[in-house]
Design a protein around this motif. Structure first.
Motif, PDB file in Angstrom:
ATOM      1  N   THR A 367      -6.132 -32.432  10.439  1.00  3.03           N
ATOM      2  CA  THR A 367      -5.155 -32.178   9.378  1.00  3.03           C
ATOM      3  C   THR A 367      -5.161 -30.710   8.980  1.00  3.03           C
ATOM      4  O   THR A 367      -6.229 -30.108   8.851  1.00  3.03           O
ATOM      5  N   GLU A 369      -5.359 -27.476   6.740  1.00  6.38           N
ATOM      6  CA  GLU A 369      -6.131 -27.285   5.513  1.00  6.38           C
ATOM      7  C   GLU A 369      -5.287 -27.527   4.272  1.00  6.38           C
ATOM      8  O   GLU A 369      -5.757 -28.062   3.267  1.00  6.38           O
ATOM      9  N   HIS A 372      -5.433 -31.219   3.272  1.00  6.68           N
ATOM     10  CA  HIS A 372      -6.718 -31.938   3.192  1.00  6.68           C
ATOM     11  C   HIS A 372      -6.797 -32.847   1.963  1.00  6.68           C
ATOM     12  O   HIS A 372      -7.444 -33.884   2.008  1.00  6.68           O
TER      13      HIS A 372
END
Length: 375
Positions: A367, A369, A372
């Protein structure tokens, strides 16, 4: 004041928790997973003028979304090696440096997300000069930015399609050079994988099949002659494509014709030869050469053709064709039927398929950042 509810921790990714999410290396390039995007035309470039064939915001957004969604390798849509090689006037091209500059924006972003950028180099042959698919895909003439297609033989694709110009040997050699020039520009644009489009009844596939190739010279007749153009293109591309970067070849393993078509036996034979000429992976599809052909379409219907190449050769293969569920994709790899899977329409429906698949198979998705917090 009551305590805030506990937030479940995101589970750590087990080592090699699924075959689909194990990295895969070809030459010096490693894809972070084996869930890849197949080339699918967007028919969204300008048809003429200085911006003809140039990628723009739609193409960037389209590919960027799939990279942010965790796709391990993206093969960009059929990108024409010449203006006459486009399927439609609205296809992307890579025959000039203006096109290269626009493509760098895409490859740079894909790399920033950990996705390997690939490009499919193509010439549409007798299936060129058609309208966009959502407008019916019929042939278009000069009044709609069209042109006369070329082919190995003067045999039209279907009723109502123009009779193509039969290529001379010199013209065949010229197109081979266009593929090599396109490969050089692909490197300048930042791609790490080149795929030669030999499938779906486009020019290279037209040479392969006796249904469309009626030539009596060194490019027609025997299997050796019908595969000559494909191998010359591979050799020309491999000669300019860096040794450390992988080369793919997409093939239709069968024309699905009852007679006088390209066959699975010939595909296995060609696969061995392609490997000898420096091809690193065979992208195994089927069909597209002739209209009105009965094809037994069902989930994974093309996977057995990839599995056969993998079983009978040492050339790595990717499987494609109605692969729509994570566990289905995982089983193809776990059973040893392919080394990677290529998704087409499913990634049009769901750019984040890779994330969903990772969760379903018991791991944590790759994913960005910025996202997240969603996990």
């Amino acid at each position: 004041m009551s305590a805030a509810p506990a937030i479940p921790a995101v589970p750590a990714v087990p080592t090699a928790f699924a075959a689909l999410f194990t990295p895969y290396t070809l030459r010096s390039v490693t894809a972070p997973n084996r869930l890849w995007m197949a080339a699918m035309c967007q028919y969204s470039a300008e048809p003429s003028g200085p911006a003809a064939g140039v990628a723009h915001d739609w193409h960037f957004a389209h590919y960027a979304a799939r990279a942010a969604g965790g796709t391990g390798l993206i093969v960009q849509e059929a990108t024409a090696v010449s203006p006459e090689g486009r399927i439609s006037p609205y296809d992307l091209g890579i025959w000039n440096d203006t096109q290269v500059e626009a493509l760098r924006r895409i490859t740079s972003f894909l790399k920033s997300q950990g996705t390997v950028p690939g490009i499919q180099l193509a010439h549409a042959g007798r299936k060129a000069s058609t309208d966009r698919t959502w407008k019916g895909g019929a042939p278009v003439g000069p009044d709609a930015h069209g042109w006369r297609p070329v082919a190995p033989s003067a045999v039209p694709f279907a009723e109502g399609h123009p009779v193509p110009h039969e290529l001379t040997v010199d013209q065949i050699h010229e197109i081979t050079g266009q593929f090599a020039a396109a490969a050089r520009r692909s490197l300048a644009a930042g791609y790490e994988v080149v795929e030669i489009h030999g499938a779906h009844g486009y020019l290279i596939g037209e040479f392969l099949s006796p249904h469309s190739n009626r030539r009596t010279d060194s490019y027609g007749g025997s299997v050796e002659n019908r595969t000559r153009f494909a191998l010359e293109v591979v050799d020309a591309v491999r000669a300019v494509w860096p040794e450390e970067l992988p080369l793919f070849f997409r093939i239709s393993a069968t024309d699905w014709l009852q007679k006088d078509g390209w066959t699975a036996d010939e595909t296995v034979r060609l696969a061995r030869t392609l490997q000898e000429h420096g091809v690193d992976l065979l992208d195994v599809s089927t069909g597209g050469l002739a209209p009105g052909v009965t094809i037994p379409v069902e989930p994974g219907y093309q996977v057995p053709f990839a599995a056969r190449v993998k079983a009978e050769t040492t050339l790595p293969v990717a499987a494609v064709g109605l692969i729509t569920e994570p566990r289905q994709a995982e089983k193809i790899l776990a059973d040893g039927e392919a080394d990677a899977v290529l998704l087409g329409r499913e990634l049009l429906r769901d750019p984040y398929f890779a994330r969903r698949a990772a969760v379903e198979l018991g791991g944590q998705p790759r994913t960005p950042e910025q996202y997240h917090r969603s996990w």
